[in-house]
Structures are given as structure tokens and as C-alpha cells.
Motif scaffolding. Structure first.
Motif, PDB file in Angstrom:
ATOM      1  N   PRO A 428       0.831  -1.207   0.000  1.00 46.36           N
ATOM      2  CA  PRO A 428       0.000   0.000   0.000  1.00 46.36           C
ATOM      3  C   PRO A 428       0.867   1.259   0.000  1.00 46.36           C
ATOM      4  N   LYS A 429       0.371   2.274  -0.673  1.00 49.95           N
ATOM      5  CA  LYS A 429       1.132   3.506  -0.855  1.00 49.95           C
ATOM      6  C   LYS A 429       1.526   4.145   0.470  1.00 49.95           C
ATOM      7  N   GLU A 430       0.635   4.086   1.470  1.00 53.96           N
ATOM      8  CA  GLU A 430       0.929   4.739   2.743  1.00 53.96           C
ATOM      9  C   GLU A 430       2.015   4.022   3.534  1.00 53.96           C
ATOM     10  N   HIS A 431       2.273   2.757   3.218  1.00 52.67           N
ATOM     11  CA  HIS A 431       3.311   1.994   3.927  1.00 52.67           C
ATOM     12  C   HIS A 431       4.673   2.067   3.236  1.00 52.67           C
ATOM     13  N   LEU A 432       4.695   2.459   1.972  1.00 47.69           N
ATOM     14  CA  LEU A 432       5.917   2.386   1.171  1.00 47.69           C
ATOM     15  C   LEU A 432       7.093   3.184   1.760  1.00 47.69           C
ATOM     16  N   PRO A 433       6.875   4.412   2.303  1.00 45.77           N
ATOM     17  CA  PRO A 433       8.030   5.170   2.829  1.00 45.77           C
ATOM     18  C   PRO A 433       8.683   4.538   4.057  1.00 45.77           C
ATOM     19  N   PHE A 434       8.018   3.548   4.689  1.00 46.19           N
ATOM     20  CA  PHE A 434       8.519   3.028   5.960  1.00 46.19           C
ATOM     21  C   PHE A 434       9.058   1.605   5.868  1.00 46.19           C
ATOM     22  N   ALA A 460      19.364  -4.369   4.675  1.00 49.15           N
ATOM     23  CA  ALA A 460      19.746  -4.089   3.286  1.00 49.15           C
ATOM     24  C   ALA A 460      20.053  -2.613   3.096  1.00 49.15           C
ATOM     25  N   LYS A 461      19.245  -1.736   3.706  1.00 48.49           N
ATOM     26  CA  LYS A 461      19.469  -0.293   3.578  1.00 48.49           C
ATOM     27  C   LYS A 461      20.819   0.107   4.184  1.00 48.49           C
ATOM     28  N   ARG A 462      21.121  -0.408   5.374  1.00 49.18           N
ATOM     29  CA  ARG A 462      22.384  -0.071   6.020  1.00 49.18           C
ATOM     30  C   ARG A 462      23.574  -0.527   5.185  1.00 49.18           C
ATOM     31  N   ILE A 463      23.491  -1.724   4.625  1.00 50.15           N
ATOM     32  CA  ILE A 463      24.610  -2.244   3.828  1.00 50.15           C
ATOM     33  C   ILE A 463      24.815  -1.411   2.568  1.00 50.15           C
ATOM     34  N   ILE A 464      23.715  -1.058   1.877  1.00 48.78           N
ATOM     35  CA  ILE A 464      23.835  -0.238   0.660  1.00 48.78           C
ATOM     36  C   ILE A 464      24.407   1.137   0.998  1.00 48.78           C
ATOM     37  N   TRP A 472      15.649   2.378  -2.553  1.00 49.15           N
ATOM     38  CA  TRP A 472      14.277   2.860  -2.464  1.00 49.15           C
ATOM     39  C   TRP A 472      13.350   1.814  -3.087  1.00 49.15           C
ATOM     40  N   GLY A 473      12.059   2.033  -2.925  1.00 53.47           N
ATOM     41  CA  GLY A 473      11.084   1.074  -3.438  1.00 53.47           C
ATOM     42  C   GLY A 473       9.938   1.742  -4.158  1.00 53.47           C
ATOM     43  N   GLU A 474       9.364   0.990  -5.108  1.00 62.76           N
ATOM     44  CA  GLU A 474       8.162   1.404  -5.822  1.00 62.76           C
ATOM     45  C   GLU A 474       7.221   0.205  -5.872  1.00 62.76           C
ATOM     46  N   SER A 475       5.915   0.469  -5.795  1.00 65.81           N
ATOM     47  CA  SER A 475       4.986  -0.658  -5.734  1.00 65.81           C
ATOM     48  C   SER A 475       3.600  -0.255  -6.238  1.00 65.81           C
ATOM     49  N   PHE A 485      18.380  -0.262  -5.940  1.00 61.89           N
ATOM     50  CA  PHE A 485      19.538   0.253  -5.217  1.00 61.89           C
ATOM     51  C   PHE A 485      20.657   0.500  -6.219  1.00 61.89           C
ATOM     52  N   THR A 486      21.553   1.411  -5.827  1.00 64.40           N
ATOM     53  CA  THR A 486      22.668   1.797  -6.701  1.00 64.40           C
ATOM     54  C   THR A 486      23.987   1.349  -6.085  1.00 64.40           C
ATOM     55  N   LEU A 487      24.957   1.071  -6.956  1.00 65.25           N
ATOM     56  CA  LEU A 487      26.298   0.677  -6.539  1.00 65.25           C
ATOM     57  C   LEU A 487      27.321   1.450  -7.355  1.00 65.25           C
ATOM     58  N   ARG A 488      28.401   1.839  -6.713  1.00 60.27           N
ATOM     59  CA  ARG A 488      29.425   2.627  -7.391  1.00 60.27           C
ATOM     60  C   ARG A 488      30.305   1.740  -8.255  1.00 60.27           C
ATOM     61  N   LYS A 489      30.616   2.240  -9.441  1.00 60.96           N
ATOM     62  CA  LYS A 489      31.503   1.498 -10.333  1.00 60.96           C
ATOM     63  C   LYS A 489      32.930   1.520  -9.801  1.00 60.96           C
ATOM     64  N   PHE A 490      33.625   0.442 -10.072  1.00 62.18           N
ATOM     65  CA  PHE A 490      35.019   0.323  -9.663  1.00 62.18           C
ATOM     66  C   PHE A 490      35.890   1.150 -10.607  1.00 62.18           C
ATOM     67  N   THR A 491      36.789   1.968 -10.041  1.00 63.06           N
ATOM     68  CA  THR A 491      37.677   2.815 -10.847  1.00 63.06           C
ATOM     69  C   THR A 491      39.127   2.499 -10.524  1.00 63.06           C
ATOM     70  N   GLU A 492      40.023   3.108 -11.287  1.00 63.34           N
ATOM     71  CA  GLU A 492      41.452   2.896 -11.070  1.00 63.34           C
ATOM     72  C   GLU A 492      41.887   3.405  -9.696  1.00 63.34           C
TER      73      GLU A 492
END
Length: 505
Positions: A428-434, A460-464, A472-475, A485-492
Motif C-alpha cells: 500500500p502507498k501509505e506503507h511504502l516510505p517506511f 539491506a538499507k544499512r549495507i547499501i 528505495w522502493g516502488e509498488s 539500489f545503486t552501486l558505485r563502479k570500480f575505478t582505477e
């Protein structure tokens, strides 16, 4: 302006301003006294220094001298001398006429003074010279004009000017000027001292009031200080301290509220399996389980409840370490495509038994070449596992589907985006932010059979976040939920000495 520069400027102004104002005051006061002298002596000396009148070139003597040279005979006429004396008396001056060694005429100005013995002899007159006399404590200026009578007798005319008014005016001028200078110095120093002290003491008073407020436990105020000097910097530092102290206290209170909530949730989640275990044990002890099959079922239930408690305790320990940042992370370059394929292969067998498919999707055009990401393999695996487990629990579909989609982030090229999408019942939309809050469950009954511990998405949030990404979530109800979720690309810049070893592990 700094306090040091302000004090230097103030000290300089304390010297310069009184000097300038004193000079201006001296000019105006001297003009006033010169006007009084002109009025008292009935002459005009505004265009020449006062010393010219008293010392070098007395106008009175010039007048008498010029007149007497033209009409020396009249100096023997009593009526003429009386008229001249009357004219000179308006200038605080008088004359004395001496014939041979006898006084022929004496003005009222000096009539009461014994002056004869103080007069210079005939022939002592020099035009550029003058003589000062003190008669009964008052200064007089004496000028001599020698001449010969018609009968050859030696005569001298003395011009006597009363300088007592000039002396008195000079003393009064000096006293007045000294008083004015003293007043100027006092006012200037007072105003400058008040101004400088005001700029210093006002902020200090604000700091004093602020310390009293903090002492009384009140942090809901703001120190308003606009100065840019050292006191202003101190005020800003104090305001930063107050703000951070308030923020720290608010965080501490929030931690306390969270701790109380955590204790309440832990108590609730542990009480349920403990109560169940207690009930089943009592059933065995009371002989309710009177057959081997029933006893086996009771023992299996007790075992499952114990496993739930063990899993909950493990998740609590993991979350608490993440919360206080005591869990070590070992970041390395990870081939995200191969990593996700390995996870899908690991989950595939268990999910097929539940009629759920798990697939990996990505568009070849999104990447010129599949990038490496900077990640901790074990922690990232825990994130994906928690999200997938959560999707399985809320699936409630005959045919379930979970897709993992890999793409570039729309906002920045330095990260990639992972989407785990299911076709479950949705949130439900009202539960999504929590949903990423700890112990939050959409199911208000807190049924652990379907809702779990309520820590999976919070972990999962803490690890990311420790990976430097966001989640974040959409439903949509009855259509499914997507967790991104996003992850940083590995660079030199991330390449370390043990990179090759980690990459091949």
C-alpha cells in the motif's frame, strides 16, 4: 574589522580627533577674545597678530606720533592735551608730557601712580623699542616720543597703554582653551571607549546569556551576532557548538526512543516463539502428545521456533553492528553480471519448488562493456537475499516471478542501478516510505510466519549506505513491487595492491 585593528584605530583617533577639534576650538575662541580686545581698545587688529599691537607696531603710538610731529606746538596747550587724552581714554590709553624734568601733563589713567622715576631720560627713545611697566601689579606698555619746544626746552611725550585687559583676556583665553581641550579629550575618549566597549561587551553579554540558557538545559535559541571580529568568530563557533549539541541531544533522544522501540519489538518477537515452545513442552510433559507421531510433530515445531529465534538474534546482532558501524567491510572490484548469475543459480532450485522463477535481465546497449562494481561480496549477497526472501514471503501468486534488472543510473555515469522486481501483491502507498525502517511490517499483526523479523530491508538499507549507494522502493497493489539500489563502479583509484587477488577469489 578585528578587535586589534579596532583598538588601534580607536587609539589613533583618541590623539587625532582631540588635536583637530582643539585647533578648531582655539581659532573660534581666539576670535572671540580678539573681538573683545578690539572692542575694549577701540581698534581693529583682526588683520594682524595680537603681538603686533602689543610689541612691534602699536597703532596708538603711530596715531599720536604722526599727529604730534605735525603740530608739536599744541603739546604745550592744556586744552589740546585734554581732548587728546579723552580720545585716548577710549582706547585704555593715556599720555604723559614732560618738559625738561618736570611733568607738564598726566592722564587720569596713570594719575595715581608714581611713575616719574620709572620714565626713561630724554634721548633714550628708539622707535623700534618699547618698555613694559608694572604698576601696582598691572602691566602697562610705555612708548616715548622726544621733541624740542619752541624755546629749545627738551620735551618728551609718553604714550601709556593699559595692558591689564589683554593680560586678563590672555589668562582667560588659556584657561578657557584648556577647559575646552579637556572636555574634548574627555568626550572623545568617552565616546570612542563606549563605542569600542559596546562592540565587545554586547556579544560577550549574548554569550553569557547563551551559557546560562545551556546551563538550564535550553538549547532552543539562536545566538544573533553579526560582527566579523574575534568575538564574532567566537559567537559563530559557540552557535555551531550549540547547534551540534542540540543535534547530538536530539540524536541521543532518538537513539533512546529507538532503543525502547527495539526492546519492545524484540520482547514481542521473542515472546511469541518462547510462548509457543513453552506450550509445546508443557504439552509433552502433561502427556498431551500421547503418540510418537504427535510428539515428533511437537518437537519439530519446537525446533522451528528455536530456529526462528536464532535467526532473529542473528539479524539483531547484524543490525546492531551495522548501526554502530562495527561491522568490517572488505571492498573489492566485483563483476556484477557474474555475481548476480551465481546468486540466481544458488536460489533457482529452492524457488522452482515454490513455482517462482528468478531471472537476470540487462540491455546490452546500456553498457559498452560490463563494468566492475566496488562491493563487499558477502554483504551484497545478504542484501539481494533479504530482498528476494521478502518478495517470496509476500508473493501469494500461483506463478511467481522475480526479475533482477541491471542498468546504468539515469542520474550519474559513475554508478549502476539494480532493480529486483516481483509480481506479488504489492505494498500500500501509505506503507511504502517506511518499509526500510527496522521492525516495520506492513502486516499489523506482526505474524512472523509471513512478515519475518522486520529487519531484512533495514539491514539491506544499512549495507547499501555503507557501499555509498542509495535504496528505495516502488509498488502497485496486486501488480508487484520493485526494490532499487545503486552501486558505485570500480575505478582505477580503487585499485589496491591486493586487487588482482581479490578479483580472482
Amino acid at each position: 574589522m578585528s578587535i586589534r585593528d579596532r583598538l588601534r584605530l580607536s587609539y589613533g583617533a583618541m590623539f587625532v580627533i582631540p588635536i583637530v577639534l582643539s585647533l578648531i576650538a582655539a581659532i573660534f575662541i581666539s576670535k572671540a577674545y580678539i573681538h573683545e580686545i578690539e572692542k575694549n581698545y577701540n581698534i581693529q587688529i583682526s588683520q594682524r597678530p595680537l603681538g603686533d599691537f602689543m610689541v612691534e607696531e602699536p597703532l596708538l603710538l603711530e596715531k599720536v606720533k604722526g599727529f604730534s610731529e605735525g603740530e608739536l606746538g599744541q603739546l604745550a596747550e592744556w586744552n589740546y592735551l585734554s581732548n587728546l587724552d579723552e580720545e585716548l581714554s577710549q582706547m585704555n590709553a593715556g599720555i604723559l608730557i614732560r618738559r625738561e624734568n618736570q611733568i607738564f601733563y598726566k592722564s587720569d589713567l596713570i594719575r595715581d601712580f608714581d611713575i616719574e622715576g620709572k620714565l626713561p631720560s630724554f634721548g633714550d627713545f628708539q622707535e623700534e623699542k618699547h618698555k613694559k611697566l608694572m604698576l601696582e601689579g598691572n602691566p602697562y606698555l610705555l612708548r616715548q616720543l622726544d621733541f624740542l619746544y619752541d624755546d629749545g626746552a627738551a620735551g618728551s611725550m609718553f604714550l601709556v597703554v593699559d595692558l591689564s585687559f589683554v593680560a586678563k583676556s590672555s589668562r582667560s583665553f588659556i584657561i578657557t582653551l584648556l577647559i575646552v581641550i579637556l572636555v574634548i579629550i574627555t568626550l572623545t575618549n568617552g565616546i570612542l571607549t563606549l563605542s569600542v566597549s559596546h562592540s565587545i561587551l554586547n556579544p560577550l553579554k549574548k554569550l553569557e546569556d547563551a551559557t546560562k540558557e545551556i546551563k538550564e538545559g535550553n538549547l532552543d535559541f539562536e545566538i544573533d551576532c553579526h560582527s566579523r571580529d574575534e568575538i564574532g568568530q567566537l559567537c559563530h563557533a559557540f552557535e555551531d557548538m550549540r547547534s551540534k549539541l542540540k543535534e547530538s541531544i536530539e540524536i541521543q533522544l532518538q537513539y533512546e526512543r529507538n532503543r525502547n522501540e527495539l526492546m519492545s519489538n524484540i520482547s514481542h518477537d521473542l515472546k511469541t516463539p518462547v510462548t509457543a515452545i513453552k506450550g509445546y513442552v508443557e504439552g509433552i510433559m502433561d502427556g498431551v502428545a500421547d503418540s510418537p507421531e504427535k510428539q515428533q510433530r511437537y518437537i519439530k515445531t519446537i525446533h522451528n521456533k528455536a530456529k526462528d529465534m536464532d535467526r532473529l538474534i542473528d539479524e539483531l546482532l547484524l543490525y546492531s553492528k551495522l548501526d554502530i558501524k562495527k561491522l568490517p567491510f572488505h571492498f573489492e572490484g566485483v563483476d556484477i553480471l557474474q555475481f548476480l548469475q551465481d546468486i540466481i543459480e544458488e536460489y533457482q532450485f529452492d524457488l522452482e519448488e515454490k513455482n517462482i522463477t528468478l531471472k537476470l535481465q540487462h540491455h546490452e546497449g546500456d553498457f559498452k562493456e560490463m563494468p566492475l562494481i566496488l562491493a563487499d561480496r558477502e554483504k551484497l549477497k545478504r542484501v539481494i537475499g533479504n530482498i528476494v526472501d521478502n518478495a517470496v514471503k509476500y508473493m501469494k501468486k500461483d506463478i511467481g516471478k522475480i526479475d533482477i534488472l541491471l542498468s546504468n543510473t539515469p542520474e550519474e555515469e559513475a554508478s549502476i542501478q539494480v532493480e529486483i522486481q516481483d509480481n506479488g501483491q504489492g505494498i500500500p502507498k501509505e506503507h511504502l516510505p517506511f518499509i526500510f525502517d527496522r521492525f516495520y511490517r506492513v502486516d499489523p499483526s506482526r505474524n512472523s510466519a509471513t512478515g519475518g523479523s522486520g529487519l531484512g530491508l533495514a539491514i539491506a538499507k544499512r549495507i547499501i549506505q555503507e557501499h555509498g549507494g542509495r535504496i528505495w522502493g516502488e509498488s502497485q497493489l496486486n501488480r508487484g513491487t520493485s526494490i532499487f539500489f545503486t552501486l558505485r563502479k570500480f575505478t582505477e583509484d580503487d585499485r589496491g595492491e591486493d586487487y588482482e587477488e581479490n578479483l580472482n577469489c
